[in-house]
Structure formats: C-alpha cells, structure tokens
Design a protein around this motif. Structure first.
Motif, PDB file in Angstrom:
ATOM      1  N   GLU A 242      40.316 -31.331  51.642  1.00  0.00           N
ATOM      2  CA  GLU A 242      41.562 -31.139  50.895  1.00  0.00           C
ATOM      3  C   GLU A 242      42.371 -29.987  51.469  1.00  0.00           C
ATOM      4  OE1 GLU A 242      40.414 -30.608  46.876  1.00  0.00           O
ATOM      5  OE2 GLU A 242      39.981 -32.738  46.515  1.00  0.00           O
ATOM      6  N   LEU A 245      43.773 -30.962  54.987  1.00  0.00           N
ATOM      7  CA  LEU A 245      44.904 -31.873  54.875  1.00  0.00           C
ATOM      8  C   LEU A 245      46.142 -31.142  54.360  1.00  0.00           C
ATOM      9  CD1 LEU A 245      43.127 -35.036  53.386  1.00  0.00           C
ATOM     10  CD2 LEU A 245      43.936 -34.704  55.730  1.00  0.00           C
ATOM     11  N   TRP A 246      45.940 -30.190  53.452  1.00  0.00           N
ATOM     12  CA  TRP A 246      47.079 -29.417  52.926  1.00  0.00           C
ATOM     13  C   TRP A 246      47.728 -28.593  54.032  1.00  0.00           C
ATOM     14  CZ3 TRP A 246      48.977 -24.550  52.571  1.00  0.00           C
ATOM     15  CH2 TRP A 246      49.978 -24.320  51.636  1.00  0.00           C
ATOM     16  N   SER A 248      47.542 -29.123  57.244  1.00  0.00           N
ATOM     17  CA  SER A 248      48.129 -30.046  58.213  1.00  0.00           C
ATOM     18  C   SER A 248      49.502 -30.515  57.752  1.00  0.00           C
ATOM     19  CB  SER A 248      47.200 -31.246  58.418  1.00  0.00           C
ATOM     20  OG  SER A 248      47.800 -32.220  59.239  1.00  0.00           O
ATOM     21  N   GLU A 249      49.637 -30.829  56.457  1.00  0.00           N
ATOM     22  CA  GLU A 249      50.892 -31.366  55.930  1.00  0.00           C
ATOM     23  C   GLU A 249      51.974 -30.295  55.833  1.00  0.00           C
ATOM     24  OE1 GLU A 249      52.635 -33.350  51.788  1.00  0.00           O
ATOM     25  OE2 GLU A 249      50.476 -33.044  52.076  1.00  0.00           O
ATOM     26  N   HIS A 250      51.606 -29.103  55.336  1.00  0.00           N
ATOM     27  CA  HIS A 250      52.607 -28.082  55.054  1.00  0.00           C
ATOM     28  C   HIS A 250      52.961 -27.225  56.261  1.00  0.00           C
ATOM     29  CE1 HIS A 250      51.534 -29.163  50.950  1.00  0.00           C
ATOM     30  NE2 HIS A 250      52.629 -28.562  50.546  1.00  0.00           N
ATOM     31  N   GLU A 251      52.110 -27.185  57.264  1.00  0.00           N
ATOM     32  CA  GLU A 251      52.399 -26.362  58.431  1.00  0.00           C
ATOM     33  C   GLU A 251      52.619 -27.189  59.695  1.00  0.00           C
ATOM     34  OE1 GLU A 251      49.858 -23.074  59.001  1.00  0.00           O
ATOM     35  OE2 GLU A 251      49.875 -22.462  56.894  1.00  0.00           O
ATOM     36  N   GLY A 252      52.627 -28.514  59.547  1.00  0.00           N
ATOM     37  CA  GLY A 252      52.953 -29.378  60.672  1.00  0.00           C
ATOM     38  C   GLY A 252      51.918 -29.380  61.780  1.00  0.00           C
ATOM     39  N   SER A 254      48.549 -31.011  63.508  1.00  0.00           N
ATOM     40  CA  SER A 254      47.885 -32.314  63.548  1.00  0.00           C
ATOM     41  C   SER A 254      46.375 -32.146  63.658  1.00  0.00           C
ATOM     42  CB  SER A 254      48.406 -33.129  64.735  1.00  0.00           C
ATOM     43  OG  SER A 254      47.666 -34.325  64.881  1.00  0.00           O
TER      44      SER A 254
END
Length: 298
Positions: A242, A245-246, A248-252, A254
């Motif tokens: 979790e 993934l957070w 990865s999503e919020h800081e761009g 991969s």
C-alpha cells in the motif's frame, strides 16, 4: 490594423522558431494560477483580462483547465495586476487553516503575526482575531498566504513556545501543510487529505493518525519506550505494498523501473529484494482472486 497584424505574425514566428530549436520559452503556471485565485477574490475574470490585456479564454484555461505552462510575457502581465478593493471581506476558512497548519510545524501565532505585520507596515497583526472571526479583508488574507508560503519552506524553531504550539495543534487535530497540498485549502467544504501526511520519524514513511505527527506503530513504540531511538520499523505484507503504491502514484515513480523502484524501497526502509518479493506476492494474490471471481461467475 496592418501594423498590429504584422506584430502578431512576428510574435508567432518567434514562437515557432523557438519551438523548432527546442528552446523552452514557457514557464510553470503555478505562480500565475495562485495569483489569479487571489485576484478572483475581489475581481471578475473580465476585470483581470482588461487589467492584464490577457484574453478571458486564456485566464479560464489557467484557472480551470489545468494549463501547466504559460509564456513569460503572460506571467509578467498577470503578476503585475494588483488586487483591487483590498478592504473587501472574504471567508476566513482558508486563512485559519494556513495558521493552523503552521502551528503543527511549531510556528506560533505571535511569530506569524509579526511577519504579517512587517509585510503590511504595521506594528502588530492580531492572529487571535483572525482565528475567531468568520470574515477578514482580502488584503490581510493575501498577506497571510504569502507568509504561509515562506514559513512552509523554513525550519521552525525548537524552543518551548514552538513545542507548545505543536502540542496545541495535535490536541485540536489541526492538519499540517502536507494534508492541504492536493486539496483546495480555501474551500470551506474541503477536507484535509491525511493519507498524504507521513510519519515524522525519519526511518518510517507510514501514514499518520489524524491529529498526530507519527504513525500508529511509532506511537505505540513511544508509549511503551518513551523514545524512538534505535527503532527500525519493518514494513511487510499488505502495508508495504500500500505504501509503495501510494509513493508511486503521488511522486510519479514507477515500480517497473529498477532505479525508481530502488528509491521507493529506500523511502520505505526496506531492501529492493524485499519490495520485489512483496510485489510478486501481491500480483499472485490478485491473480488468484481474479480466477476465483471468474470461477464464481461461471
């Protein structure tokens, strides 16, 4: 008319030439958008367009349609427009939230008041009155906004007054600046995004509990031992995935890129191998759940 048309053609030619040569003539639109939001408190889009000589369509594109860059000339024209009717009263919710957010960092109302007063040329700014009222002048709100942006980038003091400010903010569950970064802080109906606030312990990156500066695991450690010295919080299982993934999503970043996945692992305090293994288990669990769901449908 012919002269004006010739100027437009020349300007378009310069822009096209710069683009062909790879020259980045556009700048980030964040400052312009923030200034437009300030102007909109006391001015209509028509007023702003007339004062800046920028078309209303361009202004709406920056304000509402997420335009990310603007030409330097556009930026200069919009930033040159000063708010009018600074005495007009506006809602105090956003200003109060900014003061509360600074308190979670350790900035006292006295220090905020001194800095606001210095900008206004006054001897004192009554922060208590701002916190108790429902309205304030647009000019005062603008000055607090500027001070907020400055103090968010500075290291707050660590004296007794700062500790008291932090304790008071935690007791009242005031949201820190990070909780308002992706939320409209001036919208009275908006709620702080506590999922974006991470534990202050440098070796931890879990989300905090609302009203606290540490995550639940670190809080339990503090209650039991009174200190976090020597504590190395391990992240395993679902919580690890979790958090990965957070980030990865919020800081761009991969998770498929080896170097970026390594950065995520370092942020989480685990090895790259541990993160890779956790992602494999997560993928396998997702695949198994999907197969069971498809079997149930059949």
């Amino acid at each position: 008319m012919a002269v004006e048309q010739a100027r437009r053609v020349t300007a378009a030619t310069r822009q096209r030439k710069a683009y062909q040569l790879g020259i980045k003539r556009r700048v980030d639109a964040t400052r312009v958008r923030q200034h437009l939001q300030l102007l909109r408190r006391t001015m209509s889009v028509t007023d702003i367009a007339e004062a800046s000589t920028i078309t209303k369509t361009s202004i709406w594109n920056i304000l509402l349609h997420g335009q990310k860059t603007v030409f330097p000339e556009t930026e200069a024209k919009i930033l040159a427009v000063a708010p009018i009717n600074g005495w007009v009263l506006v809602d105090s919710t956003g200003t109060q939230r900014r003061i509360q957010a600074l308190a979670t960092m350790g900035w006292t109302g006295e220090e905020i008041g001194r800095r606001v007063a210095r900008r206004r040329g006054d001897s004192w700014a009554n922060i208590s009155r701002i916190m108790q009222g429902t309205r304030l002048t647009a000019s005062l709100a603008a000055e607090v906004n500027v001070v907020y942006g400055e103090l968010c980038q500075q290291v707050p003091p660590t004296d007794l007054a700062a500790k008291r400010a932090r304790s008071r903010a935690q007791r009242r569950r005031w949201a820190p600046p990070a909780a308002w970064e992706a939320v409209d802080i001036d919208d009275p109906d908006a709620l702080p995004d506590w999922a974006a606030v991470r534990c202050e312990f440098v070796e931890c990156a879990r989300p905090v509990k609302p009203g606290h500066c540490h995550c639940e695991a670190c809080l339990k450690r503090l209650q039991k031992h009174g200190t976090l010295d020597g504590y190395s919080p391990l992240k395993t299982g679902q919580s690890l995935i979790e958090d990965a993934l957070w980030i990865s999503e919020h800081e761009g970043l991969s998770l498929r890129d080896e170097d970026e996945a390594k950065l995520i692992a370092e942020r989480l305090g685990v090895t790259r191998a541990a993160l890779r293994q956790g992602l494999k288990r997560h993928s396998a669990a997702d695949m198994q759940a999907k197969e069971l769901a498809e079997g149930g449908v059949q």
